[in-house]
Enzyme design. Structure first.
Site, PDB file in Angstrom:
ATOM      1  N   HIS A 127     -10.113 -23.516 -16.922  1.00  0.00           N
ATOM      2  CA  HIS A 127      -9.099 -24.348 -16.265  1.00  0.00           C
ATOM      3  C   HIS A 127      -8.793 -25.505 -17.231  1.00  0.00           C
ATOM      4  O   HIS A 127      -9.658 -25.904 -18.010  1.00  0.00           O
ATOM      5  CB  HIS A 127      -9.737 -24.886 -14.972  1.00  0.00           C
ATOM      6  N   ASP A 205     -18.795 -25.760 -15.541  1.00  0.00           N
ATOM      7  CA  ASP A 205     -17.754 -26.178 -14.613  1.00  0.00           C
ATOM      8  C   ASP A 205     -17.992 -25.409 -13.307  1.00  0.00           C
ATOM      9  O   ASP A 205     -17.734 -24.207 -13.235  1.00  0.00           O
ATOM     10  CB  ASP A 205     -16.385 -25.854 -15.225  1.00  0.00           C
ATOM     11  N   GLN A 208     -15.447 -23.816  -8.945  1.00  0.00           N
ATOM     12  CA  GLN A 208     -15.210 -22.625  -8.121  1.00  0.00           C
ATOM     13  C   GLN A 208     -16.499 -21.915  -7.730  1.00  0.00           C
ATOM     14  O   GLN A 208     -16.444 -20.877  -7.070  1.00  0.00           O
ATOM     15  CB  GLN A 208     -14.304 -21.629  -8.866  1.00  0.00           C
ATOM     16  N   LYS A 231     -12.957 -28.891  -2.659  1.00  0.00           N
ATOM     17  CA  LYS A 231     -12.953 -27.422  -2.651  1.00  0.00           C
ATOM     18  C   LYS A 231     -14.107 -26.889  -1.811  1.00  0.00           C
ATOM     19  O   LYS A 231     -14.280 -25.682  -1.683  1.00  0.00           O
ATOM     20  CB  LYS A 231     -13.061 -26.889  -4.084  1.00  0.00           C
ATOM     21  N   CYS A 373      -3.202 -23.739 -13.632  1.00  0.00           N
ATOM     22  CA  CYS A 373      -3.850 -24.699 -14.541  1.00  0.00           C
ATOM     23  C   CYS A 373      -4.772 -23.991 -15.535  1.00  0.00           C
ATOM     24  O   CYS A 373      -5.833 -24.518 -15.890  1.00  0.00           O
ATOM     25  CB  CYS A 373      -4.625 -25.770 -13.775  1.00  0.00           C
TER      26      CYS A 373
END
Ligand SMILES: Cc1ncc(COP(=O)(O)O)c(C=O)c1O
Length: 418
Positions: A127, A205, A208, A231, A373
């Protein structure tokens, strides 16, 4: 509950007031949780409760409501530390979101540790928030940015290429745990183990992954892990950077001001202890507290159960989509759902993804279309201008997917496609 699903979606939906609304005159089907999740009443109530019952600044007042606000805010960090397997609140820095967490590392750790000619290793799956901060750092320092390529199906990392890149002894390896476009869940434990053999610092990261799969940062072995509350059922404007005590202690704060100091004289200051030395000024107190309520909710359902629920849903979605003609699906397919999060990106030959999203909207279904993104992945690797994406969470069920499949038929009918 049917077909072996362990989560009763009808019950869960009762906790989310958004599902009382209609969109385009139809009950809302929300398939865009990878962009942001919906919020349960418990999270919304926690914000109202803070402002109406104990609104006060933290770490300052010694009166009852200020102490309560401080306690609830710190408790939220403790809950997050437990959720992701960190040692303590000392490892948890609250920031605005994943993007800020990664920028904090690139600016603070990066400015001290990266020199001209050093290698920084990211991947073709990132991303922009785990890409642009490293481009900026590389530019500032004259460092070299390398990318782990994807395999020939554009589904997973090409591990040979990863190993070749490691031979350059990158100072940092920064990769996504789960792709927001392909849904691929990367083996970050293995990546960390290999990177550590080359002395690299590792950032994961987790934007997600943390909302959808059980995470244990100590078992992964990474130095940094970044995530966003919005999220994972929490509010916007709050996220976290996990760092090991060793690495966070070695870093300089990015911002100076109130709360991040221990003592200040006219010409000098000393820093507060971890994690507060990174949190200058008044924090997003309501956000932190509501994030705690979101974590309580996730724990009540259980992260293992959430993962099993989404894996079943994603399998169902892939089986349904793979049987439709002229559909292209990106990322791992139905025989590899063990490495696929609840994200399904697809293209319908002959229909632009934005038109697809519009038609879904007319059916009350929220999906996202665009480059998500992740422009290098979508435009340079997949060679598409845009893709459509459905993403699932604990409040979705097979009925939602059936409605999405019906919307695809409507798209085909409108565009006279086979
Ligand atoms: C993989 C990944 N990383 C980072 C981010 C950035 O998250 P935020 O906008 O909350 O900073 C996202 C958001 O979609 C994402 O999917």
């Amino acid at each position: 509950m049917t077909n072996g699903y362990e989560i009763n979606v009808e019950d869960i939906k009762k906790d989310f007031p958004i599902f009382k609304i209609n969109m385009s005159g139809k009950p809302l089907v929300y398939l865009d949780s990878a962009a942001t999740s919906q919020k349960p009443q418990q999270v919304i109530d926690s914000i109202v409760k803070y402002y109406s019952e104990y609104n006060a600044n933290i770490h300052r007042g010694i009166y009852d409501i200020a102490e309560r606000a401080t306690e609830e805010y710190t408790n939220s960090k403790e809950k997050l530390a437990n959720l992701i397997g960190a040692n303590s609140v000392r490892n948890i820095v609250y920031v605005r979101n994943t993007t800020e967490a990664i920028n904090l590392v690139a600016l603070s750790w990066g400015n001290t540790n990266i020199e001209k000619g050093d290698h920084i290793l990211i991947s073709d799956m990132e991303h922009h928030s785990n890409l642009v901060p490293w481009q900026l750092l590389a530019k500032r320092k004259g460092a070299i940015l390398d990318y782990i390529k994807l395999d020939s199906n554009n589904e997973k990392f090409d591990m040979e290429n990863f190993k070749e890149n490691l031979e350059k002894n990158p100072k940092i390896v920064a990769v996504t745990h789960a792709s927001n476009v392909l849904g691929t869940i990367n083996d970050v434990k293995y990546i960390t183990k290999e990177a550590k053999k080359h002395g690299s610092v590792v950032l994961v990261d987790g934007a997600q992954s943390a909302p959808h799969i059980p995470v244990n940062v100590k078992s992964i072995g990474c130095d940094f892990f970044a995530l966003s509350a919005h999220k994972m059922l929490g509010p916007t404007g709050i996220g976290a950077l996990y760092g090991t005590e060793e690495i966070l202690s070695s870093m300089e704060p990015l911002f100076g001001g109130g709360d991040m100091i221990d003592a200040v004289t006219r010409y000098s200051h000393s820093w507060n202890s971890l994690p507060w030395k990174f949190e200058a000024g008044t924090s997003n107190i309501e956000g932190g507290i509501a994030f705690g309520a979101a974590i309580d909710y996730l724990n009540t359902v259980g992260m293992e159960k959430i993962r099993r629920h989404e894996e079943k849903l994603v399998k169902y979605a892939l089986e349904s989509l793979e049987s439709i003609k002229n559909i292209e699906i990106y990322g791992p397919k139905k025989d590899e759902t063990s490495i696929k999060s609840g994200v399904v990106s697809f293209g319908i030959n002959g229909a632009h993804p934005h038109d697809v999203a519009e038609i879904f909207n007319s059916e009350g279904i929220a999906i996202r279309a665009g480059h998500h993104c992740a422009m290098p992945l979508v435009t340079e690797v997949l060679r598409k201008g845009a893709v459509s994406r459905m993403s699932f969470y604990l409040y979705n069920n097979e009925e939602d997917i059936d409605k999405a499949v019906a919307a695809i038929s409507k798209v085909k009918k409108i565009f006279h496609l086979e």
